[in-house]
Structure formats: structure tokens, C-alpha cells
Design an enzyme around this catalytic site. Structure first.
Site, PDB file in Angstrom:
ATOM      1  N   ASP A 156       0.884  -1.170   0.000  1.00 60.22           N
ATOM      2  CA  ASP A 156       0.000   0.000   0.000  1.00 60.22           C
ATOM      3  C   ASP A 156       0.924   1.222   0.000  1.00 60.22           C
ATOM      4  O   ASP A 156       2.140   1.102  -0.223  1.00 60.22           O
ATOM      5  CB  ASP A 156      -1.002  -0.037   1.162  1.00 60.22           C
ATOM      6  CG  ASP A 156      -0.357   0.165   2.526  1.00 60.22           C
ATOM      7  OD1 ASP A 156       0.892   0.261   2.596  1.00 60.22           O
ATOM      8  OD2 ASP A 156      -1.099   0.232   3.526  1.00 60.22           O
ATOM      9  N   CYS A 166       3.066  -3.270   3.986  1.00 62.07           N
ATOM     10  CA  CYS A 166       2.212  -2.146   4.396  1.00 62.07           C
ATOM     11  C   CYS A 166       2.897  -1.482   5.590  1.00 62.07           C
ATOM     12  O   CYS A 166       4.104  -1.647   5.787  1.00 62.07           O
ATOM     13  CB  CYS A 166       0.780  -2.577   4.668  1.00 62.07           C
ATOM     14  SG  CYS A 166       0.508  -3.662   6.083  1.00 62.07           S
ATOM     15  N   THR A 209       2.567  -1.942   8.919  1.00 58.26           N
ATOM     16  CA  THR A 209       2.992  -2.945   9.890  1.00 58.26           C
ATOM     17  C   THR A 209       3.188  -4.330   9.286  1.00 58.26           C
ATOM     18  O   THR A 209       3.861  -5.173   9.891  1.00 58.26           O
ATOM     19  CB  THR A 209       1.921  -3.091  10.984  1.00 58.26           C
ATOM     20  OG1 THR A 209       0.684  -3.469  10.344  1.00 58.26           O
ATOM     21  CG2 THR A 209       1.733  -1.790  11.758  1.00 58.26           C
ATOM     22  N   HIS A 235       8.281 -24.646   9.197  1.00 59.40           N
ATOM     23  CA  HIS A 235       7.199 -25.269   9.968  1.00 59.40           C
ATOM     24  C   HIS A 235       5.810 -25.009   9.393  1.00 59.40           C
ATOM     25  O   HIS A 235       4.938 -25.864   9.472  1.00 59.40           O
ATOM     26  CB  HIS A 235       7.227 -24.759  11.410  1.00 59.40           C
ATOM     27  CG  HIS A 235       8.409 -25.248  12.187  1.00 59.40           C
ATOM     28  ND1 HIS A 235       8.485 -25.157  13.559  1.00 59.40           N
ATOM     29  CD2 HIS A 235       9.573 -25.838  11.788  1.00 59.40           C
ATOM     30  CE1 HIS A 235       9.638 -25.681  13.962  1.00 59.40           C
ATOM     31  NE2 HIS A 235      10.325 -26.082  12.907  1.00 59.40           N
ATOM     32  N   HIS A 293       5.130 -31.573  10.303  1.00 60.91           N
ATOM     33  CA  HIS A 293       4.543 -30.272   9.975  1.00 60.91           C
ATOM     34  C   HIS A 293       3.519 -30.388   8.849  1.00 60.91           C
ATOM     35  O   HIS A 293       2.589 -29.588   8.784  1.00 60.91           O
ATOM     36  CB  HIS A 293       5.640 -29.277   9.610  1.00 60.91           C
ATOM     37  CG  HIS A 293       6.648 -29.076  10.691  1.00 60.91           C
ATOM     38  ND1 HIS A 293       6.317 -28.540  11.917  1.00 60.91           N
ATOM     39  CD2 HIS A 293       7.963 -29.387  10.757  1.00 60.91           C
ATOM     40  CE1 HIS A 293       7.400 -28.507  12.681  1.00 60.91           C
ATOM     41  NE2 HIS A 293       8.417 -29.026  12.013  1.00 60.91           N
TER      42      HIS A 293
HETATM   43  C1  RB5 Z   1      -2.087   2.508   6.517  1.00 61.07           C
HETATM   44  O1  RB5 Z   1      -2.119   3.694   7.237  1.00 61.07           O
HETATM   45  C2  RB5 Z   1      -1.889   1.337   7.473  1.00 61.07           C
HETATM   46  O2  RB5 Z   1      -3.054   1.117   8.206  1.00 61.07           O
HETATM   47  C3  RB5 Z   1      -1.509   0.098   6.695  1.00 61.07           C
HETATM   48  O3  RB5 Z   1      -0.355   0.348   5.954  1.00 61.07           O
HETATM   49  C4  RB5 Z   1      -1.176  -1.154   7.490  1.00 61.07           C
HETATM   50  O4  RB5 Z   1      -0.233  -0.893   8.483  1.00 61.07           O
HETATM   51  C5  RB5 Z   1      -2.302  -1.942   7.976  1.00 61.07           C
HETATM   52  O5  RB5 Z   1      -2.121  -2.999   8.612  1.00 61.07           O
END
Ligand code: RB5
Length: 145
Positions: free
Chosen positions: A8, A65, A67, A98, A133
Site C-alpha cells: 500500500d 504495508c 505494519t 514449519h 509439519h
Molecule cells: C495505513 O495507514 C496502514 O493502516 C496500513 O499500511 C497497514 O499498516 C495496515 O495494517
């Protein structure tokens, strides 16, 4: 080996660098977008990569993204996908050995590009151990029925 990659807006810069890095490492890379860092919705790009991998067009997927968490949640809705959100190379190794993970999701905001390059490298070069596994992976597949 073909690898599909997408992000993203929060993962866009690292996605661009990782796509170049993977091509330099000899992988065939399908960059499924986005093409700019304009704001987008991560489930759209998680879906594109997950469906490409599930269809067998690519062996593995890489999603970035902010996180990596949202990408993993979304990608795991696609049957056949085992997406792991990884922030440490040791976990990249373990989720291949695994869990037979076929998509790795990365944080573009909290993990450096250098660390994500290490994570992706380990992920793409580690084999599934099979054995005990494999039975557990079958039980995960059974959950999709
Ligand atoms: C975008 O602001 C953020 O929510 C997205 O990149 C991501 O971290 C979602 O899990």
C-alpha cells in the site's frame, strides 16, 4: 522462480526497493502495484498477490504495508494462502520450515529496508521441513472447508 510483490502507500518505497533487490537476486518479479505512493487500501493489493500465488502463477508473495499486519489478515482470507507477518529473519526461516508459508508480509514503517531484505532472502531460500509439519498444514487446509 516467480515472486509476486505489492504494497500500500505505507509500504510503497520499500516495495520498489525490494522488487529491484529480488530481480538482482535472480528472481522473476511480478510487481502488482501500486505504481505510485498515492493512498490506497491494502486489502486490494493483498488480494492481488494472494490470488496470484493461490492460482500458481507465482511460487511466493511479498506484501508490504505499514505494519504488515493488515496485509497478512487480508491475504489469509484467500484459500491456499499461508501469509506470515515477519519482522525477524529467524521467524522467516521458521515460518517456511514449519508453516510452509507462501506469502511474507512486511512492515515498511517499523523495519528497515536492510532487515526486510534479509527477511525476504531467508524466506525465499528456506525449504518446508514436511514430516510432522505436513499433517498440521493439512489441518490448516481443512479449516478452509
Ligand atoms: C495505513 O495507514 C496502514 O493502516 C496500513 O499500511 C497497514 O499498516 C495496515 O495494517
Amino acid at each position: 522462480m516467480r515472486v509476486s510483490i505489492a504494497s500500500d502507500h505505507a509500504g510503497f518505497d520499500q516495495k520498489q526497493h525490494l522488487a529491484h533487490y529480488l530481480r538482482d537476486e535472480g528472481f522473476e518479479v511480478a510487481d502488482l502495484g501500486p505504481a505510485t505512493d498515492d493512498r490506497v487500501d491494502y486489502p486490494d493489493f493483498a488480494r492481488a498477490v494472494a490470488e496470484d500465488v493461490a492460482a500458481g502463477n507465482s511460487r511466493f508473495g511479498v506484501l508490504v504495508c505499514g505494519t504488515g499486519i493488515g496485509m497478512a489478515i487480508a491475504a489469509n482470507k484467500v484459500p491456499g494462502i499461508r501469509a506470515a507477518n515477519v519482522i525477524d529473519p529467524r521467524f522467516a526461516e521458521l515460518t517456511r520450515q514449519h508453516n510452509d508459508a507462501n506469502v511474507v508480509t512486511l512492515s515498511g514503517r517499523f523495519v528497515s529496508l536492510e532487515d526486510n531484505q534479509r527477511i525476504v532472502n531467508v524466506f525465499l531460500n528456506t525449504a518446508f521441513e514436511g514430516g510432522r509439519h505436513a499433517d498440521r498444514i493439512q489441518k490448516i487446509s481443512d479449516l478452509e472447508q
